[in-house]
Design a protein around this motif. Structure first.
Motif, PDB file in Angstrom:
ATOM      1  N   ARG A 153      22.816  20.026  -8.636  1.00 35.52           N
ATOM      2  CA  ARG A 153      23.655  19.716  -9.797  1.00 35.52           C
ATOM      3  C   ARG A 153      23.376  20.693 -10.943  1.00 35.52           C
ATOM      4  O   ARG A 153      24.303  21.136 -11.633  1.00 35.52           O
ATOM      5  N   ASP A 183      25.182  23.786 -10.279  1.00 38.09           N
ATOM      6  CA  ASP A 183      26.602  23.673 -10.644  1.00 38.09           C
ATOM      7  C   ASP A 183      26.807  24.053 -12.101  1.00 38.09           C
ATOM      8  O   ASP A 183      27.736  24.788 -12.450  1.00 38.09           O
ATOM      9  N   GLN A 222      27.110  24.738  -1.982  1.00 44.40           N
ATOM     10  CA  GLN A 222      26.402  25.788  -2.720  1.00 44.40           C
ATOM     11  C   GLN A 222      25.638  26.700  -1.760  1.00 44.40           C
ATOM     12  O   GLN A 222      25.432  27.869  -2.060  1.00 44.40           O
ATOM     13  N   PRO A 227      30.969  24.298  -6.920  1.00 44.73           N
ATOM     14  CA  PRO A 227      30.514  24.125  -8.311  1.00 44.73           C
ATOM     15  C   PRO A 227      31.635  24.207  -9.326  1.00 44.73           C
ATOM     16  O   PRO A 227      31.492  23.721 -10.450  1.00 44.73           O
ATOM     17  N   VAL A 234      28.548  19.150  -2.580  1.00 39.26           N
ATOM     18  CA  VAL A 234      29.061  20.376  -3.200  1.00 39.26           C
ATOM     19  C   VAL A 234      28.531  21.573  -2.402  1.00 39.26           C
ATOM     20  O   VAL A 234      27.328  21.714  -2.196  1.00 39.26           O
TER      21      VAL A 234
END
Length: 810
Positions: A34, A37, A176, A294, A174
């Motif tokens: 996070r 992001d 990444q 992100p 997410v």
């Protein structure tokens, strides 16, 4: 104090050990992702170093080329065109696992084009299946490769998997990180972007004990947590992972992008594709290939393009090694320990501690943006905060022991405060839960009489402008209504003093009420509580702060109850108003009419209606009352009442308009103005007459054509001038034709500093984009997708649409 330092050192070592274990198990990978992001979102767009072009299959492409799946002959056409302009390589982010049963010729053309071009890279999918050797045994997890259908696989120049791992690398969903290569059986399969890079550079990646290299360059692999639980075949032992360096922003990508339909229709610049790597994939919402990145939802082909740019340009994000992360954690534990040893300056040390954490966070953002280096944030920062809080708590315990003597001396005062807080807590939980003003008023009076030893009390509400008092509740005792009437002049004078002075009034020796307590909301006096105190029975623990707070709680609860009752009344009024509008479409002799209205506030001023006269004429009307809220709702009620009286008075548009106009002109208070539009359709002759009273002109759409505005003879709005005629504009209604009547909110909301003609043009363009669906659904569709909702701002005005359609059948 020495023992305290040893405890602090032990806590620092304990937290260091715990968080190193957490790091090795990867428990906080989701939180760390996070923070990554946020770092991506704070970074500007990065320029490309390689020539990569995206061709997206958008929703518009499906509208122009046909439904999904598209004919594979179209893919063949795109390959032929791109090969003709000198594309370096072509990659499809579309799975072609099976032959097309409905378009075998398209398959043949697709395969032939791939074979002829020779530089087409196709995706494959790695899937896991559970196999049971027998019913009593546990299942065995087997991994299999799903290639394109055989003929297409033989024509492809290379393959790469398109799987995204959400269990091991991206637990927060997410994307990444990704595995650049995955071990399948006894060999390594490249990721899709790596397979494309191999085709472009004519070289293959190499994996050895030192890591992974490509084109002679070592790739910055992620040092994955060695103790992280494994759920499937995607883990550190079977893959080599890297961070994906997203080069764009939330709303902008650096890649040159074309739509698939434009390529088919040859609407592109050939130079854009010369020596370019072309990626083709879907971005239409319904095709299910939108991935969470992100920067929000992005097509999967954009993720592949970013990773391909990272590989070709060696433009990777650099991850820290596991050893480096452990060193950073140790540094944070030591620095936090040193700050906690600073005695006697709690505020200063806490400020410095916060500054250090903030500076490290900012440094993480800067090195990410400048050097593309990922420093850990979650584990060191969280460890430092928890270490700081726990040690401060331990220090607090030591300080509390030292201050024990002083606390014993303050027990009496503390007990008094606790008693006050208990009373305030009871009032703060009990009073706001009562939403009926009368019940709440009586309970407040009873409670205050008990606290102050009063035998009678009265609660009154002041009108904000006049100060006129209104009793809400009382504890009468021997001072009932008759007694109050006898001393009403004294009561009125005292209440006026409270309202004007906004402070407590005490009347010594009064036979009515001796104390008047104001209820204040901000700088205004909401009301007053009148008490007859029989003696000095005020409790010793009742401080001025206590009474100020208690009266504030009472006043807030009373105001909330009053507002709640008002909100209930407004909600009921909105339900009644909604029932004024037609609930179902109306059909007559091949004509259908339907409408939909959405007020901007609880009560709106838009109105529409339709009804039949003499079983031949269809009457359609729409009206817009100036303003919002209660005045607008009153104007709408006037219009509705006039419509309901039409049959009793003998119907004609002139009579109906005059009835509404006269009623508005004779209404009390604020003058109401209504714009309206009436249309009477002869459903047998297929002609109509439009009567315009200051309203926006309607739109019409002939079968197979576009929307256009219908000009009308105009007359003043209703409620402005007496004895005004409504000139009619004759029109002819063709088979399949649609008419749109609407209120001005739909166009006025399209810009603040824009001319009306421009707003009408924008609205007309918007209508042309909406699908030709049944009019009931079309009304909802026009309101749902209105451009004003794209701004994220509240709806600025009431929105109403009314659609009339003549059947296309003769």
């Amino acid at each position: 104090m020495k023992n305290l330092r040893l405890i602090e050192a032990f806590i620092a070592a304990l937290f260091f050990a715990i968080f190193v274990i957490i790091l090795l198990y990867g428990f906080f990978d989701g939180l760390e992702n996070r923070t990554l992001d946020w770092r991506f979102r704070a970074r500007p767009t990065t320029k490309l170093k390689t020539k990569i072009v995206l061709i997206l299959i958008t929703d518009e492409c499906l509208t122009r080329l046909g439904t999904w799946p598209l004919s594979r002959a179209l893919y063949a056409s795109v390959i032929d065109q791109l090969a003709g302009v000198g594309a370096e390589a072509i990659a499809f982010d579309v799975v072609f696992e099976d032959n097309s049963t409905a378009d075998s010729k398209g398959d043949e053309e697709f395969v032939a084009s791939c074979r002829k071009y020779g530089k087409v890279i196709l995706p494959l999918v790695l899937s896991e299946v559970q196999v049971y050797e027998n019913l009593a045994s546990s299942p065995i997890l087997i991994e299999e490769v799903r290639l394109p259908f055989q003929a297409l696989a033989e024509a492809a120049a290379g393959f790469g998997y398109i799987n995204a791992d959400f269990d091991y690398l991206n637990p927060d969903g997410v994307i990444q990180k990704t595995f650049l290569a995955h071990r399948f059986e006894d060999h390594w399969i490249p990721a899709y972007s790596m397979a494309i890079a191999e085709q472009v550079n004519r070289q293959q990646f190499i994996i050895n004990d030192q890591g992974m290299t490509f084109c002679g360059r070592a790739l910055p692999l992620i040092d994955l947590p060695p103790w992280k639980p494994v759920k499937n075949s995607w883990h550190a032992g079977n893959g080599k992972a890297v961070y994906i360096n997203y080069l764009g922003t939330r709303y902008q990508e650096p890649f040159l992008t074309y739509s698939f339909a434009d390529i088919i229709e040859k609407k592109f610049n050939p130079e854009d594709f010369r020596d370019a790597v072309v990626l083709i994939g879907p971005s239409a919402v319904g095709l299910g290939d939108l991935k969470l990145t992100p920067h929000g939802l992005k097509p999967g082909v954009v993720v592949h393009a970013n990773l391909l740019e990272n590989i070709l340009a060696s433009n990777f994000i650099i991850p820290p090694s596991m050893a480096a992360q452990i060193v950073i954690i140790a540094i944070f534990a030591f620095v936090t320990f040193c700050i906690l040893c600073w005695e006697g300056v709690f505020v200063l040390s806490t400020t410095i501690f916060g500054i250090l954490l903030t500076a490290y966070s900012a440094f993480c953002f800067m090195v990410f943006s400048g050097q593309q280096l990922v420093l850990p944030m979650t584990v060191p920062l969280l460890m430092s905060v928890m270490q700081y809080v726990v040690v401060r708590f331990v220090q607090l315990i030591f300080n509390l022991k030292q201050a024990n003597t002083n606390l014993i001396e303050q027990n009496v005062k503390l007990d008094q405060k606790v008693t006050e807080l208990m009373v305030l807590h009871t009032a703060g939980t009990r009073f706001p839960a009562i939403l009926e003003t009368s019940i709440l008023s009586n309970e407040i009076i009873a409670r205050l009489c008990e606290l102050r030893g009063a035998d009678a009390g009265l609660l009154v509400y002041f009108e904000p402008k006049t100060g006129q008092s209104q009793p809400l509740g009382q504890v009468a005792g021997v001072r009932g209504d008759a007694y109050i009437q006898e001393y009403r002049d004294e009561l009125a004078a005292c209440l006026k003093s409270v309202f004007d002075g906004k402070k407590q009034v005490t009347v010594s020796g009064s036979t009515l009420y001796s104390t008047y307590l104001p209820l204040l909301v901000g700088n205004s006096c909401w009301g007053a509580i009148c008490l007859h105190e029989s003696g000095a029975l005020k409790k010793s623990w009742q401080s001025e702060y206590f009474w100020t707070t208690l009266l504030g709680i009472c006043c807030t609860a009373l105001e909330n109850a009053r507002l709640y009752e008002m909100a209930c009344e407004v909600s009921l009024a909105r339900q009644v108003q909604a029932n004024f509008l037609p609930q179902k479409p109306l059909e007559l002799n091949g004509y259908m009419v339907a409408g939909n209205s959405r007020p901007a506030t609880q009560l709106g001023g838009d109105y529409f209606d339709y009804f039949v006269v003499e079983n031949r004429y269809l009457v359609v009307l729409i009206a817009d009352v100036m303003g919002h809220g209660v005045p607008a709702a009153l104007g709408m009620t006037i219009v509705k009442t006039s419509v309901l009286q039409r049959e009793l008075e003998g119907f004609s548009i002139e009579k109906l308009a005059n009835t509404i106009n006269d009623t508005l002109l004779n209404s009390q208070g604020k003058r109401l103005m209504v714009t309206a539009q009436f249309m009477v359709i002869d459903t047998l002759e297929h002609t109509g007459m439009i009567y315009h009273r200051g309203h926006v002109f309607p739109f019409r759409r002939v079968l197979g054509g576009a929307w256009s505005q219908q000009q009308c003879l105009i007359a003043p709005p209703l409620g402005v001038k007496k004895h005004t005629t409504s000139p009619g504009t004759p029109v002819e209604i063709h088979p399949g034709e649609r008419w749109l009547f609407y209120t001005d909110g739909l166009c006025e909301s399209l810009g603040d500093d824009v001319e009306n003609e421009t707003k009408i043009a924008v609205l007309q363009s918007y209508l042309d984009t909406r699908p030709l669906i049944p009019i009931t659904e079309a009304c909802v569709d026009i309101l749902d997708h209105h451009p004003s909702f794209l701004t994220g701002q509240p709806q600025p005005d009431d929105y109403t649409v009314l659609l009339l359609e003549r059947s296309a059948k003769a």
